[in-house]
Structure formats: C-alpha cells, structure tokens
Design an enzyme around this catalytic site. Sequence first.
Site, PDB file in Angstrom:
ATOM      1  N   HIS A  18       0.830  -1.206   0.000  1.00 52.45           N
ATOM      2  CA  HIS A  18       0.000   0.000   0.000  1.00 52.45           C
ATOM      3  C   HIS A  18       0.862   1.252   0.000  1.00 52.45           C
ATOM      4  O   HIS A  18       0.570   2.225  -0.710  1.00 52.45           O
ATOM      5  CB  HIS A  18      -0.923  -0.003   1.224  1.00 52.45           C
ATOM      6  CG  HIS A  18      -2.098  -0.906   1.091  1.00 52.45           C
ATOM      7  ND1 HIS A  18      -3.387  -0.460   0.944  1.00 52.45           N
ATOM      8  CD2 HIS A  18      -2.181  -2.262   1.074  1.00 52.45           C
ATOM      9  CE1 HIS A  18      -4.217  -1.479   0.851  1.00 52.45           C
ATOM     10  NE2 HIS A  18      -3.498  -2.591   0.937  1.00 52.45           N
ATOM     11  N   ASP A 118      -5.587   6.421   2.183  1.00 43.99           N
ATOM     12  CA  ASP A 118      -5.714   5.048   1.702  1.00 43.99           C
ATOM     13  C   ASP A 118      -7.078   4.499   2.110  1.00 43.99           C
ATOM     14  O   ASP A 118      -7.629   4.846   3.157  1.00 43.99           O
ATOM     15  CB  ASP A 118      -4.590   4.192   2.310  1.00 43.99           C
ATOM     16  CG  ASP A 118      -4.537   2.780   1.745  1.00 43.99           C
ATOM     17  OD1 ASP A 118      -5.448   1.981   2.046  1.00 43.99           O
ATOM     18  OD2 ASP A 118      -3.589   2.473   1.019  1.00 43.99           O
ATOM     19  N   ALA A 356      13.555 -10.160  -4.197  1.00 37.41           N
ATOM     20  CA  ALA A 356      14.285  -9.934  -5.438  1.00 37.41           C
ATOM     21  C   ALA A 356      13.847  -8.597  -6.014  1.00 37.41           C
ATOM     22  O   ALA A 356      12.749  -8.117  -5.721  1.00 37.41           O
ATOM     23  CB  ALA A 356      14.011 -11.066  -6.432  1.00 37.41           C
ATOM     24  N   GLN A 358      12.043  -6.800  -8.152  1.00 32.93           N
ATOM     25  CA  GLN A 358      10.969  -7.169  -9.080  1.00 32.93           C
ATOM     26  C   GLN A 358      10.845  -6.225 -10.268  1.00 32.93           C
ATOM     27  O   GLN A 358      10.604  -6.677 -11.394  1.00 32.93           O
ATOM     28  CB  GLN A 358       9.634  -7.250  -8.327  1.00 32.93           C
ATOM     29  CG  GLN A 358       8.455  -7.649  -9.208  1.00 32.93           C
ATOM     30  CD  GLN A 358       7.310  -8.208  -8.417  1.00 32.93           C
ATOM     31  OE1 GLN A 358       7.450  -9.211  -7.735  1.00 32.93           O
ATOM     32  NE2 GLN A 358       6.159  -7.560  -8.492  1.00 32.93           N
ATOM     33  N   HIS A 373       0.872 -14.108  -7.113  1.00 32.20           N
ATOM     34  CA  HIS A 373      -0.242 -14.223  -6.175  1.00 32.20           C
ATOM     35  C   HIS A 373      -1.422 -13.344  -6.574  1.00 32.20           C
ATOM     36  O   HIS A 373      -2.474 -13.385  -5.940  1.00 32.20           O
ATOM     37  CB  HIS A 373       0.228 -13.833  -4.779  1.00 32.20           C
ATOM     38  CG  HIS A 373       0.620 -12.381  -4.656  1.00 32.20           C
ATOM     39  ND1 HIS A 373       1.467 -11.755  -5.541  1.00 32.20           N
ATOM     40  CD2 HIS A 373       0.255 -11.431  -3.753  1.00 32.20           C
ATOM     41  CE1 HIS A 373       1.622 -10.493  -5.186  1.00 32.20           C
ATOM     42  NE2 HIS A 373       0.898 -10.269  -4.107  1.00 32.20           N
ATOM     43  N   TRP A 376      -2.776  -6.614  -6.808  1.00 32.87           N
ATOM     44  CA  TRP A 376      -3.045  -5.669  -7.898  1.00 32.87           C
ATOM     45  C   TRP A 376      -1.788  -4.929  -8.337  1.00 32.87           C
ATOM     46  O   TRP A 376      -1.594  -4.649  -9.527  1.00 32.87           O
ATOM     47  CB  TRP A 376      -4.121  -4.672  -7.470  1.00 32.87           C
ATOM     48  CG  TRP A 376      -4.675  -3.856  -8.590  1.00 32.87           C
ATOM     49  CD1 TRP A 376      -4.599  -2.500  -8.750  1.00 32.87           C
ATOM     50  CD2 TRP A 376      -5.399  -4.347  -9.735  1.00 32.87           C
ATOM     51  NE1 TRP A 376      -5.223  -2.111  -9.910  1.00 32.87           N
ATOM     52  CE2 TRP A 376      -5.727  -3.220 -10.537  1.00 32.87           C
ATOM     53  CE3 TRP A 376      -5.806  -5.610 -10.154  1.00 32.87           C
ATOM     54  CZ2 TRP A 376      -6.442  -3.336 -11.732  1.00 32.87           C
ATOM     55  CZ3 TRP A 376      -6.513  -5.732 -11.343  1.00 32.87           C
ATOM     56  CH2 TRP A 376      -6.817  -4.610 -12.122  1.00 32.87           C
ATOM     57  N   GLU A 381       2.264  -4.188 -12.718  1.00 35.13           N
ATOM     58  CA  GLU A 381       3.656  -4.286 -13.174  1.00 35.13           C
ATOM     59  C   GLU A 381       3.776  -5.280 -14.319  1.00 35.13           C
ATOM     60  O   GLU A 381       4.532  -5.056 -15.281  1.00 35.13           O
ATOM     61  CB  GLU A 381       4.556  -4.699 -12.013  1.00 35.13           C
ATOM     62  CG  GLU A 381       4.753  -3.601 -10.977  1.00 35.13           C
ATOM     63  CD  GLU A 381       5.611  -4.034  -9.809  1.00 35.13           C
ATOM     64  OE1 GLU A 381       6.252  -3.163  -9.202  1.00 35.13           O
ATOM     65  OE2 GLU A 381       5.636  -5.238  -9.487  1.00 35.13           O
ATOM     66  N   ALA A 396      -6.745 -12.008   0.640  1.00 34.89           N
ATOM     67  CA  ALA A 396      -7.301 -10.682   0.360  1.00 34.89           C
ATOM     68  C   ALA A 396      -8.203 -10.735  -0.872  1.00 34.89           C
ATOM     69  O   ALA A 396      -9.027 -11.639  -0.998  1.00 34.89           O
ATOM     70  CB  ALA A 396      -6.177  -9.652   0.227  1.00 34.89           C
ATOM     71  N   GLU A 397      -8.031  -9.788  -1.813  1.00 31.13           N
ATOM     72  CA  GLU A 397      -8.889  -9.757  -3.007  1.00 31.13           C
ATOM     73  C   GLU A 397      -8.276 -10.507  -4.174  1.00 31.13           C
ATOM     74  O   GLU A 397      -8.744 -10.399  -5.317  1.00 31.13           O
ATOM     75  CB  GLU A 397      -9.160  -8.289  -3.386  1.00 31.13           C
ATOM     76  CG  GLU A 397      -8.155  -7.633  -4.303  1.00 31.13           C
ATOM     77  CD  GLU A 397      -6.784  -7.355  -3.702  1.00 31.13           C
ATOM     78  OE1 GLU A 397      -5.926  -6.820  -4.421  1.00 31.13           O
ATOM     79  OE2 GLU A 397      -6.560  -7.674  -2.520  1.00 31.13           O
ATOM     80  N   GLN A 398      -7.251 -11.319  -3.921  1.00 36.55           N
ATOM     81  CA  GLN A 398      -6.471 -11.913  -5.006  1.00 36.55           C
ATOM     82  C   GLN A 398      -7.249 -12.936  -5.827  1.00 36.55           C
ATOM     83  O   GLN A 398      -7.020 -13.075  -7.034  1.00 36.55           O
ATOM     84  CB  GLN A 398      -5.192 -12.528  -4.425  1.00 36.55           C
ATOM     85  CG  GLN A 398      -4.256 -11.492  -3.833  1.00 36.55           C
ATOM     86  CD  GLN A 398      -3.218 -12.071  -2.895  1.00 36.55           C
ATOM     87  OE1 GLN A 398      -3.027 -13.283  -2.824  1.00 36.55           O
ATOM     88  NE2 GLN A 398      -2.556 -11.205  -2.139  1.00 36.55           N
TER      89      GLN A 398
END
Length: 479
Positions: A18, A118, A356, A358, A373, A376, A381, A396-398
């Site tokens: 976040h 947020d 790593a 990313q 996973h 968002w 990305e 979560a919302e995954q």
Amino acid sequence: MEPNKTHIAVITVPSFSHQASTMALCKRLLQLNPHLHITFIVPILNSLSNASKSLIDSLSSFNFHIILLPPISFPQASNIHPALQIPLTMSQSIPSIRDTLTSLNNSPNNKLVALIADYLASETIELAKTLNILSYIYFPFSASVLSLCLHSSWLDQMVSCEFRDLPEPIKIPGCIPIHGRDLPNSLQHRSSQDYHNYLRRSKALLLADGILVNSFEGLERGAITALLNEQTNKYPSIYPVGPNVNQAGWVSSNHVNDHDNDSECLRWLDKQETRSVLYVSFGSGGTLSQNQMNELALGLELSGQKFLWVVREPNDFPNANYFTGSKVDPLQFLPCGFVERVIKASGQGLLVASWAPQVEILSHKAIGGFLTHCGWFSILESVLNGLPIIAWPLFAEQRMNAAILSDGLKVAERVKVNENGIVESEEIVMVIQRVMIGDEGTRIRARMKELRDVAVDELKQDGSCSMNLARLGLEWKNI
C-alpha cells in the site's frame, strides 16, 4: 516548505504494498503538478520495516514532507489475525493523525486544502470534514473491487447465506460475474470482525469528495464506465488514475541497499535467452505451506522451464509474512536434493531468498511469464511489461483479481486447487507449459502487448489518467 505551494496531506497504512502504491501516486501528482507540496503521514505497526525505509529514502528528490507517527504495538501473545492488524493500528493512530492534521491546518502560510487517505485509512475522512478540507480516498485495488465495495450494502441486504455458498455468480455492475468463493477474504465470514470492518470502510467511501482508483479504462472499461455513470446520483466523483507502480530508478527493493541480490539476479538473467524464464513470486508477504512448497518445487523441475523463484520460509497462513519477515534461510525448506539437481547441476533455475528486485526483473528481456499471487500492484507491473500471467491467488482480493484476469481479460491461466487446497505438481507443469511454450501463451502475450501499449500511454502527460491527476492539482490550486 516553499511559499505559495498548494499543500495536501496523504495518509498511508502500515503495509509495504500500500505504501509503495500510494507513494507512486504521489510522485506522479508532483510530476504533473509542480505547485503541490505533499505531507506524507505514515502510521507504524511495531517498527518501520526496511521495506518502508527504502521507500521513504526514495522520496528525497521529491517535494515531500514525511511524518512518522508513534508506533503502535500489540502484545506478541495476543495472536491478532493479520487481517485485523491494519484496522487496529489505524484506529489506535487516530489521535496522532488528528493532532498532525490539526497542526498542519493551523499553519499560517500553507494551510491544508485536501486530504488523500488510503482506503484502509478511510476513518480519517471524518477528520478532514471537521477541518473543513477536501477529502479523497485512494483505492489502490481494481475498479472491479471498488464497484463491489460501493455496492456492499445492497449485497449485504440481498444475500442471506455466506457468499461462498451461493450457487450462482454475483453480478456486480460493470464487472464479470464473480463466484462467491472468489470474493475477497473479508467477505467469506459474514459474522467476523473483518467483514464488519469491510462494511464500515465501504460506507466511508460515500463520505469522500472523490475516489482515486488505481486502474484505467483500457484495463477495466466495464467497471470504470459503470462507476462513472453512477457517480452523479450515488457516489463521489471517480478518478481513474492508474497504473501507479514503482518505476526503475525509484525504488524496487524491500531491503535497504541489497545490491548483491540485485546484481546476482540480473547477471543470471543476462545469460538466459529472450522470454525463456518464468518469474515466480508471491508478493511482499505471501507464503506457502511446506506441502505446497514441495509441490511447486517438483512442478518447476518437471516443467523443464527456466525459472527465477523468490523463496520464503513456509507457513500454513498464506499472509504470515505480510507484516514481519523471517531471518531463517528459506532455502533449507526445499525438498531434499532439489538445489543440487535443479540449481547447481542443471542450472535450470535461480533461487532467491525472501526478496528480489521485481521492477528490474519483470522488465528484463529474459522474462517470459510471471507466476504471481495476483496482488493488484504485481498485476499492473506485469501489464506494463506485457507479460502473461499464471494466477495463483492466496488471500485478500487476489482470488477476485485472478478471476478478472483469467475469465474476463483472458491474460492469465489460473491454477486449479485440489480438494485439500493444494496445487499439485502435475497441474503446475501443465499450466507452466501452456503459458511459456504453448499456443495459449502466445495468445495471452499478444493480448498483454495491447494492454501494455494502453498502460504506457496512460502514464504519458496527455494520458487520460494523468490528465485526471493534473485536473485535481489545478482544482486544489484554485481553492
């Protein structure tokens, strides 16, 4: 602070993903609106992580004022569920936030004109109202999840059973039908505190003067169109402002000065063929059980595909490392002989402990796919780099994101879970081969290229989402 600057405050939450998304938003705001000055307010759970320190260090060249709030601590024996730690931290930080906002607003030269909070800090919107400043929610998730939240009261009244037990998918305006089992974790147990927190936050959205959502029409045209059509009569103004992601040259690590890790990964990728490597990462805190780690290791080996895997210590709770890392070497938990066979002998893959770089990895020419996973931030990305996705949601919302990617956008292959909640090695082999070398992977890659081109255009100064941010900055300047 320089005189004649338009002063806004931004409140984040104690979560690396976040914070990273919110900081990316603020950097774009400043790039498009040089007249702005931003005070970034950071609540802290226990202590500021190395990840957050690295992010904050990246702000040194921008016009930011950072305020770190007094840390909130919970007894180690309390065993507070990770899903409740952010809400509890935010509620206990309210006095500090109130004092901070009041002090900023009382400044004789540069009073506050607006607050951006947020979504998980939505209770601070009421503080903005008492100070008579404009208030906005930054929604770092998808527009589809925002549509779900804005229709939460309607859904709560319409459905009497648990959402996961619904026989038919739920039809959210502008979105693909979503099975109840794929709704966010916070909706899976309606008697839980997590669900009540979700309803409270969703109602707070209606109090804001506007909602900034981290998405764009080219990615979620249906959801965004529905939100914009409904905003006049029902909801606050909706501003699509995505994609907000870290960019090379800002910050890419959640460990400070971890240059050895960066160099090893990138040097290894430099030796690989174009689009030949699968990047495997479960975000900043996702974890697998020991059994699932074993199956993933075997699946990667049997696939014959090159891979770069960010490995974490196993845990039966998928979000166990979301707030705290581990100092234990996670590679010791891999199956016996795996490192010797697959890494040292054959050179099929590279293992990286815990973290790593990313941003640099996903933009490398050797990367041909992303097993993720479905957070968002990671999805955006991947879109910006035109990479096909293997969707492996954890919490979560995954799961909802995975459904949007696989069933709606058709840019991902979603792994199938057996009756014990495990993705078996055979399934892993099949989905890797479909995405990396099969015809389906070719089709997904072509679709992702189209999305990438649209996303890149949105980041340009004349992109519609960039223009939304510029328009907001101008409105604040003219107050």
